[in-house]
Design a protein around this motif. Structure first.
Motif, PDB file in Angstrom:
ATOM      1  N   ARG A 166     -25.708  15.879  -5.203  1.00  0.00           N
ATOM      2  CA  ARG A 166     -26.065  15.864  -3.783  1.00  0.00           C
ATOM      3  C   ARG A 166     -25.802  17.224  -3.133  1.00  0.00           C
ATOM      4  NH1 ARG A 166     -26.358  11.078  -0.645  1.00  0.00           N
ATOM      5  NH2 ARG A 166     -26.665   9.216  -1.920  1.00  0.00           N
ATOM      6  N   ALA A 167     -24.666  17.826  -3.470  1.00  0.00           N
ATOM      7  CA  ALA A 167     -24.323  19.125  -2.890  1.00  0.00           C
ATOM      8  C   ALA A 167     -25.269  20.215  -3.382  1.00  0.00           C
ATOM      9  CB  ALA A 167     -22.879  19.481  -3.245  1.00  0.00           C
ATOM     10  N   ILE A 168     -25.547  20.204  -4.671  1.00  0.00           N
ATOM     11  CA  ILE A 168     -26.406  21.237  -5.268  1.00  0.00           C
ATOM     12  C   ILE A 168     -27.831  21.162  -4.701  1.00  0.00           C
ATOM     13  CG2 ILE A 168     -27.475  21.990  -7.443  1.00  0.00           C
ATOM     14  CD1 ILE A 168     -24.808  20.999  -8.800  1.00  0.00           C
ATOM     15  N   GLU A 169     -28.318  19.949  -4.458  1.00  0.00           N
ATOM     16  CA  GLU A 169     -29.682  19.768  -3.956  1.00  0.00           C
ATOM     17  C   GLU A 169     -29.769  19.803  -2.437  1.00  0.00           C
ATOM     18  OE1 GLU A 169     -31.080  16.145  -5.707  1.00  0.00           O
ATOM     19  OE2 GLU A 169     -31.314  17.052  -7.720  1.00  0.00           O
ATOM     20  N   GLY A 170     -28.614  19.962  -1.782  1.00  0.00           N
ATOM     21  CA  GLY A 170     -28.614  20.014  -0.322  1.00  0.00           C
ATOM     22  C   GLY A 170     -28.910  18.676   0.335  1.00  0.00           C
ATOM     23  N   ALA A 171     -28.635  17.592  -0.376  1.00  0.00           N
ATOM     24  CA  ALA A 171     -28.865  16.246   0.159  1.00  0.00           C
ATOM     25  C   ALA A 171     -27.670  15.825   1.010  1.00  0.00           C
ATOM     26  CB  ALA A 171     -29.083  15.263  -0.992  1.00  0.00           C
ATOM     27  N   GLU A 172     -27.731  14.586   1.505  1.00  0.00           N
ATOM     28  CA  GLU A 172     -26.615  14.049   2.281  1.00  0.00           C
ATOM     29  C   GLU A 172     -25.352  14.085   1.427  1.00  0.00           C
ATOM     30  OE1 GLU A 172     -25.397   9.881   4.563  1.00  0.00           O
ATOM     31  OE2 GLU A 172     -27.453  10.215   3.899  1.00  0.00           O
ATOM     32  N   PRO A 173     -24.227  14.554   1.961  1.00  0.00           N
ATOM     33  CA  PRO A 173     -23.008  14.713   1.145  1.00  0.00           C
ATOM     34  C   PRO A 173     -22.496  13.389   0.579  1.00  0.00           C
ATOM     35  CG  PRO A 173     -22.797  15.843   3.266  1.00  0.00           C
ATOM     36  CD  PRO A 173     -24.029  15.005   3.349  1.00  0.00           C
ATOM     37  N   VAL A 174     -21.729  13.490  -0.486  1.00  0.00           N
ATOM     38  CA  VAL A 174     -21.027  12.328  -1.021  1.00  0.00           C
ATOM     39  C   VAL A 174     -20.089  11.806   0.063  1.00  0.00           C
ATOM     40  CG1 VAL A 174     -19.349  11.549  -2.749  1.00  0.00           C
ATOM     41  CG2 VAL A 174     -21.129  13.207  -3.386  1.00  0.00           C
ATOM     42  N   LYS A 175     -20.134  10.503   0.307  1.00  0.00           N
ATOM     43  CA  LYS A 175     -19.265   9.906   1.314  1.00  0.00           C
ATOM     44  C   LYS A 175     -17.867   9.763   0.728  1.00  0.00           C
ATOM     45  CE  LYS A 175     -18.955   6.067   4.606  1.00  0.00           C
ATOM     46  NZ  LYS A 175     -19.576   4.799   5.064  1.00  0.00           N
ATOM     47  N   GLU A 176     -16.888  10.381   1.364  1.00  0.00           N
ATOM     48  CA  GLU A 176     -15.529  10.432   0.820  1.00  0.00           C
ATOM     49  C   GLU A 176     -14.605   9.426   1.509  1.00  0.00           C
ATOM     50  OE1 GLU A 176     -14.791  14.433   1.833  1.00  0.00           O
ATOM     51  OE2 GLU A 176     -15.931  15.287   0.152  1.00  0.00           O
ATOM     52  N   HIS A 177     -13.782   8.772   0.695  1.00  0.00           N
ATOM     53  CA  HIS A 177     -12.771   7.839   1.195  1.00  0.00           C
ATOM     54  C   HIS A 177     -11.438   8.215   0.561  1.00  0.00           C
ATOM     55  CE1 HIS A 177     -16.140   5.125   2.313  1.00  0.00           C
ATOM     56  NE2 HIS A 177     -16.614   5.420   1.124  1.00  0.00           N
ATOM     57  N   LEU A 178     -10.395   8.233   1.343  1.00  0.00           N
ATOM     58  CA  LEU A 178      -9.061   8.530   0.821  1.00  0.00           C
ATOM     59  C   LEU A 178      -8.287   7.234   0.601  1.00  0.00           C
ATOM     60  CD1 LEU A 178      -6.955  10.735   0.121  1.00  0.00           C
ATOM     61  CD2 LEU A 178      -6.185  10.583   2.504  1.00  0.00           C
ATOM     62  N   LEU A 179      -7.727   7.092  -0.584  1.00  0.00           N
ATOM     63  CA  LEU A 179      -6.899   5.925  -0.907  1.00  0.00           C
ATOM     64  C   LEU A 179      -5.513   6.409  -1.299  1.00  0.00           C
ATOM     65  CD1 LEU A 179      -6.681   2.847  -1.382  1.00  0.00           C
ATOM     66  CD2 LEU A 179      -7.306   3.282  -3.760  1.00  0.00           C
ATOM     67  N   ILE A 180      -4.507   5.926  -0.594  1.00  0.00           N
ATOM     68  CA  ILE A 180      -3.122   6.319  -0.876  1.00  0.00           C
ATOM     69  C   ILE A 180      -2.443   5.204  -1.661  1.00  0.00           C
ATOM     70  CG2 ILE A 180      -0.913   6.999   0.118  1.00  0.00           C
ATOM     71  CD1 ILE A 180      -2.511   8.003   2.564  1.00  0.00           C
ATOM     72  N   THR A 181      -1.931   5.542  -2.823  1.00  0.00           N
ATOM     73  CA  THR A 181      -1.265   4.558  -3.680  1.00  0.00           C
ATOM     74  C   THR A 181       0.232   4.821  -3.731  1.00  0.00           C
ATOM     75  OG1 THR A 181      -1.738   5.941  -5.602  1.00  0.00           O
ATOM     76  CG2 THR A 181      -3.308   4.189  -5.118  1.00  0.00           C
ATOM     77  N   ARG A 182       0.974   3.797  -4.177  1.00  0.00           N
ATOM     78  CA  ARG A 182       2.434   3.887  -4.329  1.00  0.00           C
ATOM     79  C   ARG A 182       3.117   4.319  -3.032  1.00  0.00           C
ATOM     80  NH1 ARG A 182       2.232   6.815 -10.278  1.00  0.00           N
ATOM     81  NH2 ARG A 182       1.268   5.074 -11.343  1.00  0.00           N
ATOM     82  N   TYR A 183       2.681   3.742  -1.940  1.00  0.00           N
ATOM     83  CA  TYR A 183       3.215   4.103  -0.624  1.00  0.00           C
ATOM     84  C   TYR A 183       4.403   3.208  -0.290  1.00  0.00           C
ATOM     85  CZ  TYR A 183       3.092   5.619   4.275  1.00  0.00           C
ATOM     86  OH  TYR A 183       3.390   6.153   5.506  1.00  0.00           O
ATOM     87  N   ASN A 184       5.490   3.836   0.111  1.00  0.00           N
ATOM     88  CA  ASN A 184       6.704   3.094   0.459  1.00  0.00           C
ATOM     89  C   ASN A 184       7.171   3.551   1.849  1.00  0.00           C
ATOM     90  OD1 ASN A 184       9.420   2.247   0.789  1.00  0.00           O
ATOM     91  ND2 ASN A 184       9.684   2.095  -1.435  1.00  0.00           N
ATOM     92  N   PRO A 185       6.886   2.770   2.894  1.00  0.00           N
ATOM     93  CA  PRO A 185       7.223   3.182   4.264  1.00  0.00           C
ATOM     94  C   PRO A 185       8.702   3.474   4.472  1.00  0.00           C
ATOM     95  CG  PRO A 185       5.824   1.228   4.269  1.00  0.00           C
ATOM     96  CD  PRO A 185       6.250   1.446   2.858  1.00  0.00           C
ATOM     97  N   ASN A 186       9.567   2.755   3.776  1.00  0.00           N
ATOM     98  CA  ASN A 186      11.002   3.007   3.912  1.00  0.00           C
ATOM     99  C   ASN A 186      11.375   4.387   3.378  1.00  0.00           C
ATOM    100  OD1 ASN A 186      11.955   0.419   5.037  1.00  0.00           O
ATOM    101  ND2 ASN A 186      11.232  -0.440   3.108  1.00  0.00           N
TER     102      ASN A 186
END
Length: 271
Positions: A166-186
């Motif tokens: 998509r980037a090389i052809e100048g198309a709509e960008p890859v839709k990115e999502h962030l996933l956070i694993t092993r999260y410990n709020p404490n």
């Protein structure tokens, strides 16, 4: 129309294959015909987490090399009719991945009317990772709440915006999502982990979910069961939330607040 989703990370050991297994399983649980492909040639693990290691006869490289038909290599999940696994090779090296071959496999899967193709990428920026992300429409970038993992994820985001088809052809960008694993709020409160705000400040990528730190993930992997199947567990619920958000549903972000101990436990300690 088939959607290709890459699950990727800059750093190894962040829970990427665990996420690929649970994410693909979650899509199939929602009724979508889904194939999950292991791109980690030489170090395959997806088949173990999916519980199909004894059923692997042929692999992705066999298909790319035209040694067998794609249908011979696809393994149907025992629990979900709409879920299929395509294993990586343990005996070849990453140079066996050819772009034309990968494209042909993906085109064949599209012709088989899969709703989603989930590409489990090896960590880092080598051939396997580039091949896994090249044809992606969307990406789950998996990171742990610690500095080196977040920094490496920033590098992966750069590759998604410059090295994909998509980037090389100048198309709509890859839709990115962030996933956070092993999260410990404490531990975040204690300054041992980066906070969600800290991570967002660095990566500036929409957050699709937070997977809590849990020993049940390791137990599930050892049992050959995707963590999303651990009914009633926080990890299972978190992955179900991720799938729902990916499908466009509104879900509150859970498992992000520190659990306060009761006065009794603080004074006398938990037994």
């Amino acid at each position: 129309m088939t959607k290709i989703v890459v699950v990727t990370s800059g750093k190894g050991g962040v829970g990427k294959t665990t996420t690929s297994a649970s994410f693909a399983t979650g899509l199939a649980m929602r009724g979508f015909k889904t194939c999950v492909i292991d791109f980690d040639v030489g170090l395959r693990n997806l088949d173990l987490i999916m519980g199909v290691e004894r059923r692997v006869v042929y692999d992705l490289i066999n298909v790319i090399n035209d040694e067998i038909k794609l249908t011979q290599a696809l393994i149907k999940d025992k629990q979900l009719d709409k879920l299929y696994i395509l294993a990586a090779s343990q005996t070849r090296d990453k140079d066996a991945l050819k772009q034309e071959g990968v494209e042909r496999v993906l085109d064949e899967l599209k012709a088989m009317e899969f709703d989603f193709i989930v590409c489990d990428s090896p960590a880092g920026i080598e051939t396997g990772a580039l091949m896994a992300m090249h044809y992606a429409d969307e990406a789950l970038v998996v990171t742990n709440p610690e500095v080196s993992s977040v920094r490496d994820s920033d590098r992966i985001l750069g590759m998604l915006s410059s090295k994909t088809k998509r980037a090389i052809e100048g198309a709509e960008p890859v839709k990115e999502h962030l996933l956070i694993t092993r999260y410990n709020p404490n531990r975040v409160e204690g300054g041992q982990m980066l906070s969600l705000d800290d991570i967002h400040e660095i990566l500036r990528t929409p957050l699709i979910g937070v997977i809590p730190e849990s020993e049940s993930v390791l137990q599930a992997s050892n049992q050959g069961t995707p963590a999303i199947h651990l009914a009633g567990s926080d990890v299972s619920e978190a992955y179900k939330d991720v799938v729902a958000r990916f499908l466009g549903e509104e879900k509150p972000m859970r498992f992000t607040e520190a659990v306060k101990q009761s006065w009794f436990k603080r004074v006398f300690g938990a037994k």
